[in-house]
Design a protein around this motif. Structure first.
Motif, PDB file in Angstrom:
ATOM      1  N   ARG A 108       0.909  -1.287   0.027  1.00 10.69           N
ATOM      2  CA  ARG A 108       0.046   0.139   0.029  1.00 10.69           C
ATOM      3  C   ARG A 108       1.002   1.218   0.059  1.00 10.69           C
ATOM      4  O   ARG A 108       0.148   2.338  -0.023  1.00 10.69           O
ATOM      5  N   TYR A 117       0.419   5.000   0.897  1.00  7.17           N
ATOM      6  CA  TYR A 117      -0.945   5.181   1.504  1.00  7.17           C
ATOM      7  C   TYR A 117      -1.374   4.145   2.681  1.00  7.17           C
ATOM      8  O   TYR A 117      -2.307   3.653   2.338  1.00  7.17           O
ATOM      9  N   THR A 160      -4.962   3.655   4.236  1.00  9.84           N
ATOM     10  CA  THR A 160      -6.009   3.021   3.238  1.00  9.84           C
ATOM     11  C   THR A 160      -6.358   1.767   3.952  1.00  9.84           C
ATOM     12  O   THR A 160      -7.102   0.961   3.561  1.00  9.84           O
ATOM     13  N   ALA A 169     -11.563  -2.432   3.796  1.00 13.38           N
ATOM     14  CA  ALA A 169     -12.191  -0.901   3.433  1.00 13.38           C
ATOM     15  C   ALA A 169     -13.750  -0.765   3.096  1.00 13.38           C
ATOM     16  O   ALA A 169     -14.446   0.119   3.493  1.00 13.38           O
ATOM     17  N   LEU A 216     -13.185   7.843   5.893  1.00 11.96           N
ATOM     18  CA  LEU A 216     -11.987   7.191   4.913  1.00 11.96           C
ATOM     19  C   LEU A 216     -11.321   8.673   4.863  1.00 11.96           C
ATOM     20  O   LEU A 216     -11.394   9.717   5.318  1.00 11.96           O
ATOM     21  N   GLU A 230      -5.480  10.879   2.160  1.00 15.06           N
ATOM     22  CA  GLU A 230      -4.995  10.422   1.057  1.00 15.06           C
ATOM     23  C   GLU A 230      -5.774  10.520  -0.287  1.00 15.06           C
ATOM     24  O   GLU A 230      -6.883  10.797  -0.257  1.00 15.06           O
ATOM     25  N   TYR A 284     -11.479   8.484  -3.188  1.00 18.77           N
ATOM     26  CA  TYR A 284     -10.923   9.217  -2.187  1.00 18.77           C
ATOM     27  C   TYR A 284     -10.883  10.687  -2.481  1.00 18.77           C
ATOM     28  O   TYR A 284     -10.736  11.436  -1.428  1.00 18.77           O
TER      29      TYR A 284
END
Length: 718
Positions: free
Chosen positions: A410, A413, A416, A425, A434, A439, A530
């Motif tokens: 990841r 980030y 996440t 998620a 989130l 991010e 995002y």
């Protein structure tokens, strides 16, 4: 002459520590994903005040954040001085307008990443003395690879440094209680003072030190059986004196490192107490917060932190921490230090649930303790599964490598990541907001910078998001409150759109227009959006063109479907695009149907176009009409493929307008088929199956190992 085994082992350990440091440092130092910039500016202002001898100017925050401002402030100004020496004429750390300064933010994060990485290595050395070398290696590796710890460590903020200092404070104290060396108590006090200077919430260390010293009065913490009498002399020697030494060291260090205390001690202490403690205990908080499907203002309750701990652990750390906690507290040998570390986490958790303002990052010290107990669980289970030393090392490496593969993939980030055992998620997005670390906003800024290519332009975005976008864009970045839609680019972040739909600064813009409009650029992680970039001056894009006619004067231009896969209980965002070829004779309604097998109607939405604001009688020929629909998917909807059909009808007669496709053929029921949408489970069943298999197999092996251990103990006792 060849090295003996002990020398080789020492050399391997040294190289292992180098590898551990790099594992901890590099992911934190490479491409930090910065949050808001308050600590960037505070660090610059703090060190500028120090350089000018303005001691009162070092009172900048109620936290108070002094170690962070010393470290980052010195580094930022040193970086500025170095670049000035070679003739680059850089802006100071306090200048931002019209300058993309991501490199400066990265420089500010660098010393924090370095100290955190060194702290992890230092933690290894302490745990090695407390719990043995293998537990130390696993714990330090899990700290280096903890995704939430990594995400916090990549920001110029307080919580990562705070957590390392607090845990090291506790470990040095545990070592002191075991070995009773004054130096260990002093080191614990030094680290505790640094922690309190970093964030006033670390003041909980004072009662923790008192509790730990009190528990040590009756028996040795590690079960050596050295009883201590409870006379006044013993209480003074083993409780009051060590507590006094610890406090003097911690407070003395605070006075030395914080110049504001030199010149205005009363004002500094009053400010910390009123703003840093009393304000945070207040149960109300003005900012809206998304939690478990609702937007709340105020305290979300204790379950918020329980959810944080569940989702911010991993499929490795959560089950093994439960196992390690159980084994650590039940087993008498070495139980004292484990009990006290659990007390450390419990006291801190209790303190934080009393506060009105709750943030996920406040649970980071507890998560580091969870990692330590996960290491205990891993080592215990491996030791009871395998007898071969090399096999034990290999299996331990496999488990730690699984964590590494899960997390490092990841990069950068890490925020996440959400625990896959709970659905990842997809599930977390229905519980917690989130983009805790912004991010995606960096990528949005980079996209805009590429589009502008150095030309003039302006950007508008949301509260705090402007401080993240501006790091990557040379164009001026404003809050929506300042410019509204009068900008070349608009940037929306998922955390702010989720938490602030009612905010007057951007709520109406998002909820009424841009939520339904195709963005010029979008950022997605793990299949979830995002960030979105929109161009307000551009004509709306029609992602899926359609050539169809309704009645004599309505043309169906196309549609936009925000997501082609939705779960029961979620909303389907559908935008239809119409155009009148002549004045429309009649006020018609639009219907949007979602049909399952056998044309069975699963969900629908009927409304006047433009969400009731653009009746067909007001349409001007040639003007594109955006018609947005929010269709709620019933919780009872079965998984499968469904069809979307749209059309128009006269609400007085319920008669539909004739609908013809591109070939001019009238379609069945005057209902235009658009596309299919997939109704999926919120979390795929295969993920739940894998989670169940993993937990069941871990529990089965642990149960078998426990029974074997009990049988061995019974044989020994008999």
């Amino acid at each position: 002459m060849s090295d003996n085994p002990e020398t080789r082992h020492t050399r391997l350990r040294q190289w292992g520590l180098v590898g551990l440091f790099l594992l901890a440092f590099l992911p934190r130092a490479l491409y930090p994903v910065s949050r808001a910039l308050q600590w960037y500016f505070r660090s610059g202002e703090f060190f500028q005040a120090v350089l000018h001898g303005d001691w009162s100017g070092t009172l900048l925050s109620e936290h108070p954040g002094v170690p962070v401002m010393w470290l980052s402030g010195a580094t930022l100004w040193a970086w500025h001085g170095l670049r000035s020496l070679i003739g680059l004429n850089p802006p100071t750390p306090l200048e931002t307008e019209g300058y993309a300064f991501f490199d400066q933010v990265a420089v500010g994060v660098l010393p924090l990443a370095l100290v955190v990485a060194l702290g992890i290595v230092w933690g290894w050395k302490l745990l090695r003395r407390l719990w043995g070398e293998r537990v130390a290696w696993v714990t330090a590796s899990l700290w280096a690879l903890d995704p939430f710890f990594l995400a916090n460590s990549k920001t110029l903020h307080l919580d990562a440094l705070l957590s390392v200092l607090m845990v090291l404070t506790a470990l040095w104290l545990l070592l002191y209680l075991r070995e009773r060396e004054e130096r260990q108590l002093v080191l614990s006090g030094i680290l505790g003072g640094l922690a309190i200077l970093t964030k006033i919430t670390a003041v909980f260390l004072v009662p923790f030190v008192g509790v730990a010293l009190f528990l040590s009065l009756t028996r040795d913490n590690d079960g050596k059986g050295n009883d201590i009498s409870l006379g006044l002399g013993s209480i003074s020697q083993h409780l009051m004196r060590p507590l006094f030494v610890w406090l003097i060291v911690a407070l003395g260090l605070a006075v030395v490192l914080w110049p504001s205390l030199w010149v205005q001690p009363q004002e500094s202490i009053r400010f910390i107490i009123e703003e840093g403690i009393l304000t945070k205990v207040n149960p109300t908080h003005a900012l809206p917060r998304f939690y478990r499907g609702d937007i709340l203002v105020g305290d979300p309750g204790m379950t918020y932190y329980l959810d944080t701990l569940l989702f911010r652990t991993t499929f490795v750390t959560l089950p093994f921490a439960i196992l390690g906690l159980g084994r650590g507290l039940l087993r008498r040998q070495g139980r004292g230090s484990k009990v006290l570390l659990a007390v450390f986490a419990l006291l801190y958790f209790t303190q934080m649930i009393l506060g009105g303002r709750k943030e996920e990052r406040y649970m980071l010290p507890v998560l580091l303790v969870i990692d330590a107990f996960a290491a205990l669980g891993i080592v215990w289970l491996v030791d009871h599964v395998l007898t071969n030393p090399r096999g034990r090392i290999a299996l331990t490496a496999v488990l730690v490598s699984a964590q590494a593969c899960l997390v490092l993939a990841r990069h950068p980030y890490y925020g996440t990541h959400y625990n896959g055992l709970l659905g990842g998620a997809q599930t977390a997005s229905r519980v917690l907001p989130l983009a805790e670390f912004g991010e995606g906003l960096d990528l949005a800024g980079q996209y805009i910078e590429d589009q502008l290519a150095g030309e003039d332009g302006t950007v508008a975005t949301q509260f705090l998001a402007n401080e993240m976008v501006v790091q990557h864009v040379r164009a001026p970045v404003y809050d929506f409150a300042q410019v509204g839609q009068d900008a070349d680019y608009l940037v929306f972040g998922t955390q702010y759109t989720t938490r602030g739909g009612a905010y007057p600064r951007w709520g109406a813009l998002w909820e009424q227009t841009y939520k339904f409009r195709e963005p010029a650029f979008a950022v997605r992680f793990a299949g979830l959006p995002y960030a979105w970039v929109h161009r307000p001056g551009a004509d709306p894009m029609v992602p899926q063109p359609v050539d169809a006619q309704l009645g004599e004067s309505v043309e169906f231009v196309g549609y936009r479907l925000a997501e082609s896969r939705v779960a029961p209980g979620e909303s389907l965002l559908l935008t239809l695009y119409w155009q009148a070829t002549a004045p429309v004779d009649g006020a018609f309604k639009v219907f949007a149907h979602i049909r399952g097998p056998g044309e069975q109607l699963m969900a629908q939405r009927d409304s006047v176009p433009g969400r009731g604001t653009q009746p067909t009688t007001s349409w001007s020929p040639g003007v594109l009409i955006e018609d947005a629909f929010v269709i709620e998917i019933p919780n009872s909807a079965a998984s499968g493929n469904y069809e979307i059909h749209v059309g128009m009808y006269d609400p007085t007669t319920m008669e539909r307008l004739p609908a013809r496709n591109a070939e001019g053929t009238r379609v069945l029921d005057d209902s235009l088929f658009l596309t299919q949408v997939r109704i999926r489970p919120r979390v795929p069943s295969w993920r739940w199956a894998l989670s169940a298999i993993w937990l069941a197999s871990t529990a089965a092996v642990a149960g078998h190992a426990t029974l074997s251990s009990m049988n061995q103990d019974t044989k020994k006792s008999s």
